[in-house]
Design an enzyme around this catalytic site. Structure first.
Site, PDB file in Angstrom:
ATOM      1  N   LEU A  64       0.820  -1.211   0.000  1.00 31.11           N
ATOM      2  CA  LEU A  64       0.000   0.000   0.000  1.00 31.11           C
ATOM      3  C   LEU A  64       0.856   1.264   0.000  1.00 31.11           C
ATOM      4  CD1 LEU A  64      -2.385  -1.502   2.654  1.00 31.11           C
ATOM      5  CD2 LEU A  64      -3.031  -0.960   0.285  1.00 31.11           C
ATOM      6  N   THR A  95       6.201   0.569   2.274  1.00 28.08           N
ATOM      7  CA  THR A  95       7.194   1.340   3.032  1.00 28.08           C
ATOM      8  C   THR A  95       6.432   2.339   3.893  1.00 28.08           C
ATOM      9  OG1 THR A  95       8.764   1.176   1.208  1.00 28.08           O
ATOM     10  CG2 THR A  95       9.210   2.859   2.875  1.00 28.08           C
ATOM     11  N   LYS A 170      15.015  -0.191   5.604  1.00 29.51           N
ATOM     12  CA  LYS A 170      14.613   0.401   4.323  1.00 29.51           C
ATOM     13  C   LYS A 170      14.831   1.922   4.313  1.00 29.51           C
ATOM     14  CE  LYS A 170      12.166   1.338   0.586  1.00 29.51           C
ATOM     15  NZ  LYS A 170      12.564   1.047  -0.756  1.00 29.51           N
TER      16      LYS A 170
END
Ligand code: NAD
Length: 294
Positions: A64, A95, A170
């Site tokens: 999403l 993320t 990340k």
């Protein structure tokens, strides 16, 4: 396995196709009917809501746009947690900020489901080729339980530690990437302005201490490398607005951790200006336009 997949956009669609290639069956959900149709045409079942998508499946994956979407898709009135049976594992590959990721994982755990965060790097190209890197946050046993299915969509599946740590890996990687891209753009444009040939200068940097991924693999100066966005007017690649999104997650996370990110804050502002200037859709190496046009 029968898998529920929610979020069928640029990344979700090719990830679904790789799951199908590996013999899984899919129940899919997106707000955009055309995106659902692309997959029902390939034999997937359409779900009427995230809760419906999670009902009767053995695993749920979400891909999403950002934190509020993840929160509402899992914990909303018609959310995944309303439909999913106990003990069914949940994987969020969006993320988002580590804090929201941990909160939603906690809500899932409170009703007997494990949610691991598994954001990706590798972009649309990696999603299509099935070569994504997954950075996974969660207990070791939960990582082991989802590793095989992630391998259908990715090449490197890395356990980063506890819940939320996939998101930490990340966003901190992308913080470093943005800073090194801006540094490369700054050095390349100054060298050229002072009279150097960009290819000669890049060659020197790439055998010297200024070398980095942005200089030797993804150089932002047009014409230095072939087959990179800088040599095709910054089309394709990883969008500047996606980099802006990740840098904003970085500065928000740093604020809540009371940790200074001086260069990260400048990088965030540079990408913000770049977006306001109308370049948000261009690859993130186009940040060099902020230097070439001044
Ligand atoms: P995208 O906007 O193309 O796709 C997201 C999809 O989610 C959309 O189709 C949207 O309609 C759907 N969606 C939103 N709310 C929903 C809801 N309530 N129910 C069902 N569907 C809903 O985004 P993307 O490029 O596929 O990126 C997805 C995630 O992956 C983002 O978090 C992004 O930061 C991350 N990511 C993207 C890239 C990239 O290169 N695109 C690379 C790495 C990571």
């Amino acid at each position: 396995m029968k898998i529920g997949f929610i979020g069928l956009g640029h990344m979700g669609n090719p990830m679904c196709r790789n799951l199908l290639k590996h013999g899984h069956t899919l129940k899919v959900s997106d707000l955009v009917p055309e995106l659902v149709k692309k997959l029902t045409d390939l034999g997937c079942e359409a779900a009427s809501s995230p809760a419906d998508c999670a009902r009767g499946v053995q695993l749920v994956i979400t891909m999403l746009p950002s934190s509020p979407h993840v929160r509402s898709v899992y914990a909303g009135d018609n959310g995944v947690l309303k439909g999913v049976a106990p003990n069914i594992p949940l994987i969020d590959s969006s993320t988002i900020d580590p804090h929201t990721s941990r909160e939603v994982a906690w809500l899932a755990q409170a009703q007997g489901n494990v949610l691991v965060d598994a954001p990706v790097s590798g972009g649309v190209g990696g999603a299509e080729a099935g070569t994504l890197t997954f950075m996974v946050g969660g207990e070791a046993r939960d990582f082991e339980a989802v590793k095989a299915v992630l391998s259908c969509m990715g090449k490197n599946i890395v356990h980063c530690g506890a819940s939320g740590n996939g998101q930490v890996a990340k966003i901190c990687n992308n913080l470093m990437l943005a800073i090194e891209m801006i540094a490369t753009a700054e050095g390349m444009s100054l060298a050229v302005k002072l009279g150097m040939d960009p290819r000669v200068f890049a060659g020197i940097v790439n055998t010297s201490s200024g070398r980095c991924w942005s200089s030797d693999t993804y150089n932002p100066y047009p014409g230095v490398l072939e087959n990179v966005p800088s040599s095709r007017h910054y089309t394709g690649g990883f969008g500047s607005d996606l980099m802006l999104k990740d840098l904003t997650l970085v500065t928000d996370a740093a604020k809540s951790a009371r940790q200074p990110v001086m260069l990260g804050a400048i990088a965030q502002q540079l990408y913000q200006k770049h977006s306001v200037d109308g370049h948000g859709g261009l690859d993130f190496s186009s940040i060099i336009l902020q230097y070439l046009r001044t």
